[in-house]
Enzyme design. Structure first.
Site, PDB file in Angstrom:
ATOM      1  N   HIS A 178       0.854  -1.203   0.000  1.00 15.95           N
ATOM      2  CA  HIS A 178       0.000   0.000   0.000  1.00 15.95           C
ATOM      3  C   HIS A 178       0.884   1.246   0.000  1.00 15.95           C
ATOM      4  O   HIS A 178       0.907   2.031   0.946  1.00 15.95           O
ATOM      5  CB  HIS A 178      -0.848  -0.080   1.273  1.00 15.95           C
ATOM      6  CG  HIS A 178      -1.946   0.919   1.418  1.00 15.95           C
ATOM      7  ND1 HIS A 178      -1.766   2.259   1.210  1.00 15.95           N
ATOM      8  CD2 HIS A 178      -3.243   0.757   1.777  1.00 15.95           C
ATOM      9  CE1 HIS A 178      -2.910   2.882   1.445  1.00 15.95           C
ATOM     10  NE2 HIS A 178      -3.824   1.989   1.791  1.00 15.95           N
TER      11      HIS A 178
ATOM     12  N   ASP B  13     -10.367   6.893  -5.088  1.00 21.63           N
ATOM     13  CA  ASP B  13     -10.232   5.559  -4.488  1.00 21.63           C
ATOM     14  C   ASP B  13     -10.676   4.546  -5.533  1.00 21.63           C
ATOM     15  O   ASP B  13     -11.861   4.250  -5.659  1.00 21.63           O
ATOM     16  CB  ASP B  13     -11.089   5.478  -3.210  1.00 21.63           C
ATOM     17  CG  ASP B  13     -10.731   4.275  -2.340  1.00 21.63           C
ATOM     18  OD1 ASP B  13      -9.945   3.425  -2.803  1.00 21.63           O
ATOM     19  OD2 ASP B  13     -11.252   4.201  -1.211  1.00 21.63           O
TER      20      ASP B  13
ATOM     21  N   GLU C 193      -0.810   1.522  -5.246  1.00 21.78           N
ATOM     22  CA  GLU C 193      -0.634   0.299  -4.463  1.00 21.78           C
ATOM     23  C   GLU C 193      -0.640  -0.912  -5.403  1.00 21.78           C
ATOM     24  O   GLU C 193      -1.499  -1.016  -6.268  1.00 21.78           O
ATOM     25  CB  GLU C 193      -1.782   0.179  -3.452  1.00 21.78           C
ATOM     26  CG  GLU C 193      -2.016   1.464  -2.678  1.00 21.78           C
ATOM     27  CD  GLU C 193      -3.329   1.470  -1.893  1.00 21.78           C
ATOM     28  OE1 GLU C 193      -3.819   0.381  -1.546  1.00 21.78           O
ATOM     29  OE2 GLU C 193      -3.854   2.558  -1.640  1.00 21.78           O
TER      30      GLU C 193
HETATM   31  C1  BG6 Z   1      -6.835   2.353   0.438  1.00 23.20           C
HETATM   32  C2  BG6 Z   1      -8.292   2.054   0.255  1.00 23.20           C
HETATM   33  O1  BG6 Z   1      -6.086   1.310  -0.067  1.00 23.20           O
HETATM   34  O2  BG6 Z   1      -6.547   2.469   1.834  1.00 23.20           O
HETATM   35  C3  BG6 Z   1      -9.117   3.161   0.902  1.00 23.20           C
HETATM   36  O3  BG6 Z   1      -8.572   1.945  -1.134  1.00 23.20           O
HETATM   37  C4  BG6 Z   1      -8.726   3.321   2.351  1.00 23.20           C
HETATM   38  O4  BG6 Z   1     -10.501   2.852   0.778  1.00 23.20           O
HETATM   39  C5  BG6 Z   1      -7.230   3.538   2.439  1.00 23.20           C
HETATM   40  O5  BG6 Z   1      -9.427   4.420   2.907  1.00 23.20           O
HETATM   41  C6  BG6 Z   1      -6.690   3.722   3.864  1.00 23.20           C
HETATM   42  O6  BG6 Z   1      -7.052   2.666   4.668  1.00 23.20           O
HETATM   43  P1  BG6 Z   1      -6.598   2.645   6.180  1.00 23.20           P
HETATM   44  O7  BG6 Z   1      -7.159   1.373   6.752  1.00 23.20           O
HETATM   45  O8  BG6 Z   1      -5.111   2.673   6.193  1.00 23.20           O
HETATM   46  O9  BG6 Z   1      -7.178   3.885   6.816  1.00 23.20           O
END
Ligand code: BG6
Length: 284
Positions: free
Chosen positions: A152, A196, A255
């Site tokens: 990510h 997103d 990601e």
């Molecule tokens: C992204 C998702 O990968 O991660 C989003 O597509 C999400 O929907 C974001 O809001 C952050 O997620 P987190 O759990 O780290 O707050």
């Protein structure tokens, strides 16, 4: 763990929140990796700004993921009722198993986790002129194992409004904010609001062109079908406790993984490898 230190290259330190941090130095770059999540929080080539965005509001706590860098996501992506969002690995304490210097001064670090549901996870990070990350999942149990994976990655950028992302034209995608199935039409994707999206069947390298920082970042990958592009923009940033209100223009997540319909099914005894290599060049 101290036995894995290499003078001049690999040093174990007390990082933020008293979590163990590994500082890596090579002739081309520096990097930092927390054992918490095997989380790469920093990579910087000499003469360039940091490649990875880190939120100033990130928590550094054993039960919370780090905001920024490269969170490792497994075995599910996104929310799951009653369970931690984005799976179990980003808040797990990994073990550093091996370090070495190779290839004229590059550094390799190998991390491991105790098995999760009969799946062994190994993560190899290579630091040099590029940052390369390789997550191997081996299914040692019986029957099929089904899971999602994702790196990510948060990139540091100069200004979101000047950014463009290439390499996704012609790929199908879904958008969190509009129902339906779409195909990307743009040669270069521009971002002017909360984004997103999950792009599917995305094997070719993706480039992030940042005229403000005068840098082009290349995301080359193997063993990954899906690419997620995310920027929380204004309201969501405000709602996130571990993200500064004004940080969203300086970050983009591109990601690399296998999510949703592109989740992985492994039969007993087999292995899936997700590999991502990040490189950058200064724009003239
Ligand atoms: C992204 C998702 O990968 O991660 C989003 O597509 C999400 O929907 C974001 O809001 C952050 O997620 P987190 O759990 O780290 O707050």
């Amino acid at each position: 763990m101290k036995e894995h230190e290499i003078p001049g290259h690999v040093t174990l330190l007390d990082g933020c929140g008293n979590l163990t941090k590994i500082a890596v130095e090579t002739q081309w770059s520096t990097a930092e990796i927390y054992l918490h999540g095997a989380h790469v929080t920093h990579f910087q080539k000499m003469g360039e700004p940091p490649l990875l965005f880190m939120s100033q509001a990130s928590r550094f706590q054993a039960d919370q993921p780090i905001r920024g860098g490269v969170p490792l996501i497994f075995p599910w992506f996104g929310p799951r009722e009653g369970l931690p969002g984005h799976g179990l690995t980003r808040t797990a304490e990994w073990t550093l198993e091996e370090t070495s210097v190779y290839g004229g001064g590059k550094v390799m670090l190998r991390f491991r986790l105790p098995p999760i549901d009969s799946m062994d996870l190994e993560y190899v990070v290579r630091v040099g002129e590029t940052l390369s990350m390789e997550l191997s999942v081996t299914h040692t149990g019986t029957g099929d194992a089904v899971f999602e994976t994702c790196m990510h990655t948060y990139f540091q950028i100069g200004a979101i409004e000047t950014l463009s992302i290439t390499g996704l034209k012609g790929t199908p995608y879904i958008d969190q904010f509009q129902p339906g199935d779409f195909v990307e039409q743009a040669d270069a994707i521009r971002i002017s609001g909360e984004m997103d999206r999950v792009y599917f069947n995305t094997a070719v390298p993706i480039e992030i062109i940042d005229p403000t920082l005068r840098r082009k970042i290349r995301v080359a990958k193997s063993g990954s079908q899906s690419t997620v592009v995310w920027n929380p923009w204004i309201a969501k940033s405000k709602a996130m406790p571990d993200m500064g209100d004004d940080e969203y223009p300086q970050m983009i997540c591109v990601e690399s993984g296998n999510v949703g319909p592109e989740k992985i099914t492994l039969c007993s005894g087999s292995r899936a490898i997700l590999k991502v290599e990040l490189s950058s060049e200064v724009l003239g």
